[in-house]
Design a protein around this motif. Structure first.
Motif, short mmCIF file in Angstrom:
data_model
loop_
_atom_site.label_atom_id
_atom_site.label_comp_id
_atom_site.label_asym_id
_atom_site.label_seq_id
_atom_site.Cartn_x
_atom_site.Cartn_y
_atom_site.Cartn_z
N SER A 75 0.91 -1.26 0.06
CA SER A 75 0.05 -0.22 -0.08
C SER A 75 0.78 1.18 -0.13
O SER A 75 0.18 2.21 -0.28
CB SER A 75 -0.85 0.04 1.21
OG SER A 75 -0.17 0.10 2.51
N TYR A 76 2.09 1.11 0.22
CA TYR A 76 3.19 2.24 0.36
C TYR A 76 3.96 2.20 -0.75
O TYR A 76 5.19 2.60 -0.60
CB TYR A 76 3.80 2.28 1.69
CG TYR A 76 4.31 1.23 2.13
CD1 TYR A 76 3.75 -0.09 2.66
CD2 TYR A 76 5.70 0.89 1.62
CE1 TYR A 76 4.25 -1.16 2.90
CE2 TYR A 76 6.24 -0.24 1.99
CZ TYR A 76 5.53 -1.30 2.58
OH TYR A 76 6.25 -2.64 2.77
N ILE A 78 6.36 -7.47 7.66
CA ILE A 78 5.88 -7.08 6.31
C ILE A 78 4.25 -6.71 6.33
O ILE A 78 3.61 -7.48 7.00
CB ILE A 78 6.18 -8.48 5.32
CG1 ILE A 78 5.76 -8.11 3.90
CG2 ILE A 78 5.46 -9.51 5.95
CD1 ILE A 78 6.56 -9.01 2.96
N GLU A 79 3.91 -6.11 5.32
CA GLU A 79 2.58 -5.74 5.29
C GLU A 79 1.71 -7.06 4.87
O GLU A 79 2.18 -7.50 4.03
CB GLU A 79 2.09 -4.45 4.31
CG GLU A 79 0.77 -3.96 4.16
CD GLU A 79 0.37 -3.07 3.44
OE1 GLU A 79 1.49 -2.79 2.49
OE2 GLU A 79 -0.57 -2.44 3.36
N ARG A 81 6.29 5.41 -2.05
CA ARG A 81 7.41 5.69 -1.64
C ARG A 81 8.54 4.56 -1.65
O ARG A 81 9.76 4.93 -1.52
CB ARG A 81 7.29 6.19 -0.03
CG ARG A 81 6.69 5.15 0.90
CD ARG A 81 6.92 5.81 2.42
NE ARG A 81 5.99 4.89 3.36
CZ ARG A 81 6.49 3.68 4.04
NH1 ARG A 81 7.77 3.43 4.06
NH2 ARG A 81 5.45 3.20 4.80
#
Lengths: 213, 209
Positions: free
Chosen positions: B154-155, B193-194, B158
């Motif tokens: 989701s990121y 970790i996501e 960046r």
């Protein structure tokens, strides 16, 4: 002739002695390095010389090389060290770690609160934590209750679970107290990771991910 | 005379070695071949490239580097990399106006260079992801009531090389089993970790007031 020879021999001996003195002097000076140590809530810091990658669990087997009991600048022999910091009271935990004088010129040690202290703080903070969650999520919190909650570090971090009363997923929640107010730092979710929230201390994230059910 | 010559060689050798202290080699694949490479504000000298693939190897300081590819009538491509983590980068500039479009259409070799650089960029990205997330080779996992896969995080804006684990499960107990499998079979902690849960409605999502 003999007097001249004796003079030369004496000169050589003195020169050799001065040279040795210089070499040992330089060696001594270059073997030491200045380290700035900052201690907060620490009564004594013990440094143990160690091989590279030394294990702090080896601490009990040797005498400390250096004992320090206040902040300041210290000249210590270059190398690797394991350290143990004794807290000023049992409200704080003992800190163990390691450092390398080549890479670390500043050592700051500030023990976290002990587990006992954090537990006693939690009982006085839980109401405020509950209120903050109810304020942030007035509709959602009707279906959840806080459980498996703990405080961390200096008592300003909270992590726990929101347990549903309707059989859906248990959710992790992490909050931080800033300026006297509890704020939600990670949206409640089944799991929370450092990858999404790099600003949350890893100790908090790691602990809450040890699932208690 | 021979002594002077040898001395000069030695001095040049020592100077060359010293100039590399604290530096590391970086391979830059770039397109178009006529563009300028700029590293931390300094233009890198090089010959014009008309080959299918343009690669320039440079010695740069270790650590974070800002690298740009500039060309008139083309968009500037800038990448910020950490040379302690990677030693290769791909820069691609594309036309930014009609003049750039015309140049692109009129020069087939530029089209080939951009196409080849895009392929190289994809290959490097895949390699970086495999190195950063070695457990990917074990996915997908199909368990009782769940599937574990991976995809963009989701990121990822960046951190373009970042990956999230995806769990497909319809019930809470299967999602818990999938989390256990991630720990036991992949050796990965959910702290690190996501994990994105498909088929899961989170009532708290984006509702902080």
């Amino acid at each position: 002739m003999r007097i001249i020879n004796k003079k030369y021999i004496l000169l050589i001996i003195i020169t050799a002695f001065l040279a040795l003195l210089t070499v040992f002097g330089i060696s001594y000076l270059t073997s030491k390095t200045k380290i700035t140590i900052e201690l907060q809530n620490v009564s004594e810091l013990r440094l143990y010389e160690s091989k590279k990658g030394g294990d702090p669990s080896e601490l009990q087997k040797q005498e400390p090389s250096v004992n320090i009991n206040k902040s300041g600048e210290y000249n210590i022999t270059k190398g690797y060290y394991i350290y143990e910091a004794q807290p000023v009271s049992n409200e704080y935990e003992t800190v163990k770690g390691s450092f390398n004088t080549k890479e670390d010129k500043n050592l700051k040690i500030q023990p976290n609160y002990s587990n006992e202290k954090l537990k006693s703080l939690y009982s006085s903070e839980i109401s405020a934590i509950q209120l903050a969650l109810n304020t942030n999520y007035p509709n959602q919190m009707k279906d959840y209750k806080i459980d498996y909650g703990k405080l961390y570090i200096d008592g300003s971090w909270f992590a726990g679970y929101l347990i549903p009363n309707n059989g859906t997923d248990n959710l992790q929640v992490i909050m931080h107290k800033k300026g006297g107010v509890w704020e939600v730092k990670a949206t409640p979710n089944i799991t929370i990771s450092k990858a999404q929230y790099p600003e949350i201390p890893y100790k908090v994230i790691e602990s809450v991910n040890v699932r208690p059910f | 005379m021979g002594f002077v010559f040898i001395s000069i060689i030695i001095v040049i050798g020592i100077f060359t070695m010293l100039s590399k202290v604290g530096k590391t080699s970086l391979s830059i694949t770039y397109a178009p071949g006529d563009a300028d490479i700029v590293i931390d504000g300094k233009k890198i000298k090089r010959n014009r490239c008309t080959e299918d693939v343009c690669v320039k190897k440079v010695n740069v300081k270790k650590g974070i580097q800002n690298i740009s590819l500039n060309m008139v009538n083309f968009n500037t491509d800038t990448k910020r990399i950490n040379t302690n983590e990677t030693n290769e980068v791909v820069l691609i500039s594309t036309p930014s106006n009609p003049a750039g479009e015309k140049y692109y259409k009129d020069n087939e070799y530029v089209q080939q260079q951009i196409q080849n650089a895009s392929s190289a960029e994809f290959d490097i990205g895949s390699k970086n992801i495999s190195q950063k997330y070695p457990f990917i080779d074990k996915l997908n996992i199909y368990g009782g009531g769940y599937t574990i896969g991976y995809g963009a995080s989701s990121y990822s804006k960046r951190d373009p090389d970042s990956v999230a684990i995806y769990i497909e499960a319809s019930e809470p107990e299967y999602r818990e089993k999938a989390i256990e499998a991630i720990v036991s079979e992949l050796g990965v902690s959910p702290a690190d970790i996501e994990i994105i849960y498909n088929n899961f409605y989170n009532p708290f999502k984006e509702q902080v007031q």
